[in-house]
Motif scaffolding. Sequence first.
Motif, mmCIF file in Angstrom:
data_model
loop_
_atom_site.group_PDB
_atom_site.id
_atom_site.type_symbol
_atom_site.label_atom_id
_atom_site.label_comp_id
_atom_site.label_asym_id
_atom_site.label_seq_id
_atom_site.Cartn_x
_atom_site.Cartn_y
_atom_site.Cartn_z
ATOM 1 N N TRP A 88 0.835 -1.204 0.000
ATOM 2 C CA TRP A 88 0.000 0.000 0.000
ATOM 3 C C TRP A 88 0.869 1.252 0.000
ATOM 4 O O TRP A 88 1.813 1.356 0.765
ATOM 5 N N ARG A 89 0.547 2.193 -0.851
ATOM 6 C CA ARG A 89 1.288 3.454 -0.917
ATOM 7 C C ARG A 89 0.556 4.501 -0.090
ATOM 8 O O ARG A 89 -0.639 4.670 -0.228
ATOM 9 N N GLY A 90 1.293 5.168 0.753
ATOM 10 C CA GLY A 90 0.700 6.200 1.591
ATOM 11 C C GLY A 90 0.280 5.653 2.941
ATOM 12 O O GLY A 90 0.589 4.507 3.300
ATOM 13 N N ALA A 91 -0.448 6.482 3.672
ATOM 14 C CA ALA A 91 -0.912 6.089 4.999
ATOM 15 C C ALA A 91 -1.949 4.974 4.874
ATOM 16 O O ALA A 91 -2.803 5.013 3.993
ATOM 17 N N ILE A 92 -1.837 3.986 5.728
ATOM 18 C CA ILE A 92 -2.781 2.879 5.702
ATOM 19 C C ILE A 92 -4.098 3.339 6.337
ATOM 20 O O ILE A 92 -4.110 3.810 7.472
#
Length: 119
Positions: A88-92
Amino acid sequence: MAVSKSLGDAFETHALDYLQRHRMTLVARNVRCRGGEIDLVMRDERGALVFVEVRARKSRRFADAASSIGVTKRARLIRAAQHYLLTWRGAIPPCRFDVIAFDAGKISWLPDAFRADET
């Protein structure tokens, strides 16, 4: 009695249509990793990531579809979700596990059916 793979795919498509009618957005389908598979990954209206298991039974003679998700299956779903989140890219975002169950043609949606910290 479990359904065949091709019938399972049809139920999965029906579940996807059902969830999209309820304002869910498809993120991924049939996410596989070495230890498991997630049928559908969706986003809800609030932005939560929803890992969906689709189950179908022709009848409730032995058990309903949702109750067929035992401890081992939940562990595999959790493992697959953890694997998916590694990419996952970015904040989960907040995550949950939902079940779409088909029992003798009747659909049931079980939001937040189980949690990763329960197993």
